[in-house]
Design a protein around this motif. Structure first.
Motif, PDB file in Angstrom:
ATOM      1  N   ASP A   1      39.406  19.173 -34.232  1.00 30.48           N
ATOM      2  CA  ASP A   1      40.590  18.052 -34.188  1.00 30.48           C
ATOM      3  C   ASP A   1      41.843  18.646 -35.014  1.00 30.48           C
ATOM      4  O   ASP A   1      42.903  18.713 -34.492  1.00 30.48           O
ATOM      5  N   GLU A   2      41.551  19.588 -35.930  1.00 30.33           N
ATOM      6  CA  GLU A   2      42.796  20.029 -36.905  1.00 30.33           C
ATOM      7  C   GLU A   2      43.488  21.138 -35.881  1.00 30.33           C
ATOM      8  O   GLU A   2      44.607  21.344 -36.155  1.00 30.33           O
TER       9      GLU A   2
ATOM     10  N   ALA B   1      43.763  21.405 -32.760  1.00 31.47           N
ATOM     11  CA  ALA B   1      44.368  20.635 -31.716  1.00 31.47           C
ATOM     12  C   ALA B   1      45.637  19.936 -32.113  1.00 31.47           C
ATOM     13  O   ALA B   1      46.664  19.799 -31.512  1.00 31.47           O
ATOM     14  N   THR B   2      45.437  19.470 -33.435  1.00 28.88           N
ATOM     15  CA  THR B   2      46.698  18.601 -33.754  1.00 28.88           C
ATOM     16  C   THR B   2      47.545  19.135 -34.759  1.00 28.88           C
ATOM     17  O   THR B   2      48.799  18.724 -35.028  1.00 28.88           O
TER      18      THR B   2
ATOM     19  N   LEU C   1      51.306  19.615 -33.861  1.00 30.83           N
ATOM     20  CA  LEU C   1      52.044  18.565 -33.985  1.00 30.83           C
ATOM     21  C   LEU C   1      52.365  17.974 -35.326  1.00 30.83           C
ATOM     22  O   LEU C   1      53.561  17.655 -35.544  1.00 30.83           O
ATOM     23  N   ASP C   2      51.475  18.220 -36.669  1.00 33.30           N
ATOM     24  CA  ASP C   2      51.669  17.903 -37.751  1.00 33.30           C
ATOM     25  C   ASP C   2      52.781  18.863 -38.388  1.00 33.30           C
ATOM     26  O   ASP C   2      53.728  18.453 -38.963  1.00 33.30           O
TER      27      ASP C   2
ATOM     28  N   ARG D   1      56.248  17.794 -36.794  1.00 32.92           N
ATOM     29  CA  ARG D   1      56.387  16.402 -37.523  1.00 32.92           C
ATOM     30  C   ARG D   1      56.964  16.753 -38.896  1.00 32.92           C
ATOM     31  O   ARG D   1      57.915  16.011 -39.123  1.00 32.92           O
TER      32      ARG D   1
END
Length: 133
Positions: free
Chosen positions: A30-31, A33-34, A37-38, A41
């Protein structure tokens, strides 16, 4: 390994260890993949008077051009150091709470037990994770 009436897996402790290990791998995946994006942002939110990025796509392309593709993953190591303990705390607290609850009140709804134990384990992993960092 067999399922009881509540749909829960029961069996030896190595099966539970495998499930926890897979949960940890899911958190790490999960980390990965995301995290980009973080990162984007955070960089968009951090710019104040000087505008480095015009938007999300511009931020992605600028970071990849100036820092390389791996620039999207700067800081991932530190994040993963926090993810591991957080997942371990969450799984451990959830399993412990669920076993205690079901031994005291075996007739309670599995949905209620899961919701309550999941909520409390989330709180424990959030507060415990900050204590470890």
């Amino acid at each position: 390994m067999a399922c009881n009436d509540g749909g829960e897996v029961r069996g030896n402790s190595s099966a539970h260890t495998l499930v926890h290990f897979l949960g940890g791998l899911a958190g790490i995946t999960d980390e990965f993949a995301t995290f980009p994006l973080d990162l984007v942002r955070t960089r968009l939110a951090a710019q104040r008077s000087t505008m480095y990025y015009r938007g999300i796509s511009h931020a992605f392309s600028t970071i990849c051009r100036d820092e390389g593709f791996l620039g999207l993953y700067k800081g991932l190591g530190a994040t993963l150091l926090g993810v591991g303990p957080s997942i371990a705390i969450s799984f451990s607290v959830y399993e412990w709470l669920r076993s205690v609850w079901q031994s005291q009140r075996p007739d309670d709804s599995t949905a209620v037990v899961g919701l309550a134990c999941g909520s409390l384990s989330g709180i424990a992993s959030s507060t415990g994770g900050f204590a470890l960092i």
